[in-house]
Design a protein around this motif. Structure first.
Motif, PDB file in Angstrom:
ATOM      1  N   MET A 130       0.963  -1.425  -0.177  1.00  0.00           N
ATOM      2  CA  MET A 130       0.478   0.314  -0.021  1.00  0.00           C
ATOM      3  C   MET A 130       0.997   1.428   0.386  1.00  0.00           C
ATOM      4  N   LYS A 131       0.635   2.012  -1.149  1.00  0.00           N
ATOM      5  CA  LYS A 131       1.758   3.188  -1.364  1.00  0.00           C
ATOM      6  C   LYS A 131       1.750   4.745   0.177  1.00  0.00           C
ATOM      7  N   TYR A 132       0.260   4.259   0.716  1.00  0.00           N
ATOM      8  CA  TYR A 132       0.030   5.542   1.562  1.00  0.00           C
ATOM      9  C   TYR A 132       0.454   5.345   2.880  1.00  0.00           C
ATOM     10  N   PHE A 133       0.258   3.896   3.495  1.00  0.00           N
ATOM     11  CA  PHE A 133       0.860   3.441   4.510  1.00  0.00           C
ATOM     12  C   PHE A 133       2.627   2.848   4.699  1.00  0.00           C
ATOM     13  N   GLN A 134       3.433   3.016   5.545  1.00  0.00           N
ATOM     14  CA  GLN A 134       4.582   2.165   5.981  1.00  0.00           C
ATOM     15  C   GLN A 134       3.934   0.905   6.959  1.00  0.00           C
ATOM     16  N   ILE A 176      -1.494   9.465  11.060  1.00  0.00           N
ATOM     17  CA  ILE A 176      -1.573   9.570   9.731  1.00  0.00           C
ATOM     18  C   ILE A 176      -3.456  10.013  10.193  1.00  0.00           C
ATOM     19  N   LEU A 177      -3.254  11.671   9.341  1.00  0.00           N
ATOM     20  CA  LEU A 177      -5.199  12.141   9.198  1.00  0.00           C
ATOM     21  C   LEU A 177      -5.614  12.548   8.115  1.00  0.00           C
ATOM     22  N   LEU A 178      -6.937  12.168   7.800  1.00  0.00           N
ATOM     23  CA  LEU A 178      -7.416  11.949   6.291  1.00  0.00           C
ATOM     24  C   LEU A 178      -8.685  12.394   6.750  1.00  0.00           C
ATOM     25  N   ASP A 179      -8.843  13.940   6.030  1.00  0.00           N
ATOM     26  CA  ASP A 179      -9.609  15.027   6.153  1.00  0.00           C
ATOM     27  C   ASP A 179      -9.756  15.268   4.771  1.00  0.00           C
ATOM     28  N   ASP A 180     -10.429  15.708   5.419  1.00  0.00           N
ATOM     29  CA  ASP A 180     -11.185  17.068   3.617  1.00  0.00           C
ATOM     30  C   ASP A 180     -10.773  18.516   3.794  1.00  0.00           C
ATOM     31  N   GLU A 184      -8.270  21.785   4.177  1.00  0.00           N
ATOM     32  CA  GLU A 184      -6.857  21.521   4.297  1.00  0.00           C
ATOM     33  C   GLU A 184      -5.873  22.551   5.365  1.00  0.00           C
ATOM     34  N   ASP A 185      -7.174  23.105   6.279  1.00  0.00           N
ATOM     35  CA  ASP A 185      -6.328  23.544   7.278  1.00  0.00           C
ATOM     36  C   ASP A 185      -6.018  22.410   8.361  1.00  0.00           C
ATOM     37  N   ASN A 186      -6.886  21.775   8.113  1.00  0.00           N
ATOM     38  CA  ASN A 186      -6.677  20.175   9.530  1.00  0.00           C
ATOM     39  C   ASN A 186      -5.571  18.934   9.093  1.00  0.00           C
ATOM     40  N   TYR A 187      -5.251  19.486   7.760  1.00  0.00           N
ATOM     41  CA  TYR A 187      -4.136  18.834   7.456  1.00  0.00           C
ATOM     42  C   TYR A 187      -2.857  19.046   7.628  1.00  0.00           C
ATOM     43  N   GLU A 188      -2.844  20.610   7.357  1.00  0.00           N
ATOM     44  CA  GLU A 188      -1.172  22.109   7.704  1.00  0.00           C
ATOM     45  C   GLU A 188      -1.842  21.891   9.545  1.00  0.00           C
ATOM     46  N   LEU A 190      -5.259  14.257   2.405  1.00  0.00           N
ATOM     47  CA  LEU A 190      -6.222  15.433   1.936  1.00  0.00           C
ATOM     48  C   LEU A 190      -7.424  14.506   1.199  1.00  0.00           C
ATOM     49  N   PHE A 191      -8.158  14.725   1.596  1.00  0.00           N
ATOM     50  CA  PHE A 191      -9.681  14.144   0.865  1.00  0.00           C
ATOM     51  C   PHE A 191     -10.016  14.665   0.132  1.00  0.00           C
ATOM     52  N   ASN A 192      -9.918  14.866  -1.432  1.00  0.00           N
ATOM     53  CA  ASN A 192     -10.048  15.837  -2.189  1.00  0.00           C
ATOM     54  C   ASN A 192     -10.490  15.321  -3.121  1.00  0.00           C
ATOM     55  N   GLU A 193     -11.493  14.999  -3.927  1.00  0.00           N
ATOM     56  CA  GLU A 193     -11.714  14.499  -5.186  1.00  0.00           C
ATOM     57  C   GLU A 193     -11.202  15.766  -6.266  1.00  0.00           C
ATOM     58  N   TYR A 194     -11.122  17.208  -5.998  1.00  0.00           N
ATOM     59  CA  TYR A 194     -10.669  17.963  -6.923  1.00  0.00           C
ATOM     60  C   TYR A 194      -9.448  18.678  -6.684  1.00  0.00           C
ATOM     61  N   GLU A 195      -8.163  18.242  -6.131  1.00  0.00           N
ATOM     62  CA  GLU A 195      -7.159  18.932  -5.406  1.00  0.00           C
ATOM     63  C   GLU A 195      -6.423  19.163  -6.355  1.00  0.00           C
ATOM     64  N   LYS A 196      -5.868  20.401  -6.260  1.00  0.00           N
ATOM     65  CA  LYS A 196      -4.729  19.534  -7.822  1.00  0.00           C
ATOM     66  C   LYS A 196      -3.600  20.070  -7.281  1.00  0.00           C
ATOM     67  N   SER A 197      -3.035  20.675  -6.320  1.00  0.00           N
ATOM     68  CA  SER A 197      -1.739  20.804  -5.112  1.00  0.00           C
ATOM     69  C   SER A 197      -1.241  19.394  -5.364  1.00  0.00           C
ATOM     70  N   THR A 198       0.560  19.261  -5.572  1.00  0.00           N
ATOM     71  CA  THR A 198       1.570  18.339  -5.128  1.00  0.00           C
ATOM     72  C   THR A 198       2.010  18.906  -4.670  1.00  0.00           C
ATOM     73  N   GLU A 199       1.719  19.618  -3.613  1.00  0.00           N
ATOM     74  CA  GLU A 199       2.476  20.130  -2.366  1.00  0.00           C
ATOM     75  C   GLU A 199       1.935  19.290  -0.714  1.00  0.00           C
ATOM     76  N   LYS A 200       0.742  18.681  -1.628  1.00  0.00           N
ATOM     77  CA  LYS A 200       0.268  17.862   0.173  1.00  0.00           C
ATOM     78  C   LYS A 200       0.107  16.097  -0.292  1.00  0.00           C
ATOM     79  N   ARG A 201       0.060  15.142   0.361  1.00  0.00           N
ATOM     80  CA  ARG A 201      -0.453  14.013  -0.105  1.00  0.00           C
ATOM     81  C   ARG A 201      -2.236  14.590  -0.183  1.00  0.00           C
ATOM     82  N   ASN A 202      -2.883  13.674  -1.436  1.00  0.00           N
ATOM     83  CA  ASN A 202      -3.853  14.161  -1.528  1.00  0.00           C
ATOM     84  C   ASN A 202      -4.180  12.460  -2.178  1.00  0.00           C
ATOM     85  N   VAL A 203      -5.591  12.753  -1.664  1.00  0.00           N
ATOM     86  CA  VAL A 203      -6.291  11.567  -2.817  1.00  0.00           C
ATOM     87  C   VAL A 203      -7.952  11.888  -2.594  1.00  0.00           C
ATOM     88  N   LYS A 204      -8.320  11.636  -4.425  1.00  0.00           N
ATOM     89  CA  LYS A 204      -9.114  11.730  -4.974  1.00  0.00           C
ATOM     90  C   LYS A 204     -10.230  10.970  -5.253  1.00  0.00           C
TER      91      LYS A 204
END
Length: 164
Positions: free
Chosen positions: A1-5, A122-126, A128-132, A143-157
């Protein structure tokens, strides 16, 4: 699994990650910024009806049930506006087989004050302020956001991405 170690622990938000309740809040308040009006709205909700009117986010039950079996999902961390809301969230989660602990945050309380972030948590949240905020206090975030385009944050759509 790529998101978890090995040894990682996942805590997930509820509103906007498990249930589309966040969308219903925003639709009902139509961009309202006045905190007094929000408080009035939230205090007047019949939480049993409100929770039942919401839909599960696609993949939420399957993904979190599997992550629970794998002992990766270790808790739900969610803001509540009343004990009634917390009770109804718990009832719904138990009905669908999610048995992990539920951690409640109150209005104006940060999630990191309820559950102390650490390197393997790891916190999964929709939001961004909670993420940060979680990362600033020593944890990891997705970050769970189907529209997120940021490459700076780990994101799942899609929540299904968590199982890959």
């Amino acid at each position: 699994m790529k998101y978890f170690q090995k040894g990682d622990i996942l805590l997930t938000d509820f509103d906007g990650v498990i249930l589309d309740s966040q969308k219903h809040f925003e639709e009902a308040m139509k961009g309202e910024k006045d905190s007094d009006k929000w408080t009035e709205f939230l205090n007047g909700i019949n939480w049993k009806e409100f929770i039942r009117e919401c839909d599960f986010i696609p993949g939420a039950i399957e993904t979190f049930t599997e992550l629970q079996k794998l002992k990766i999902l270790r808790g739900i961390i969610t803001r509540i506006h009343s004990f009634e809301e917390g009770k109804e969230k718990a009832i719904l989660l138990r009905e669908v087989g999610i048995q992990v602990p539920i951690y409640y945050t109150l209005l104006n309380q940060k999630k990191s004050q309820v559950y102390i972030p650490k390197r393997k948590i790891i916190l999964l949240d929709d939001h961004e302020d909670n993420y940060e905020e979680w990362e600033q206090n020593g944890g990891k975030s997705i970050l769970f956001n189907e529209y997120e385009k940021s490459t700076e944050k780990r994101n799942v759509k899609s929540l299904y991405e968590l199982l890959k």
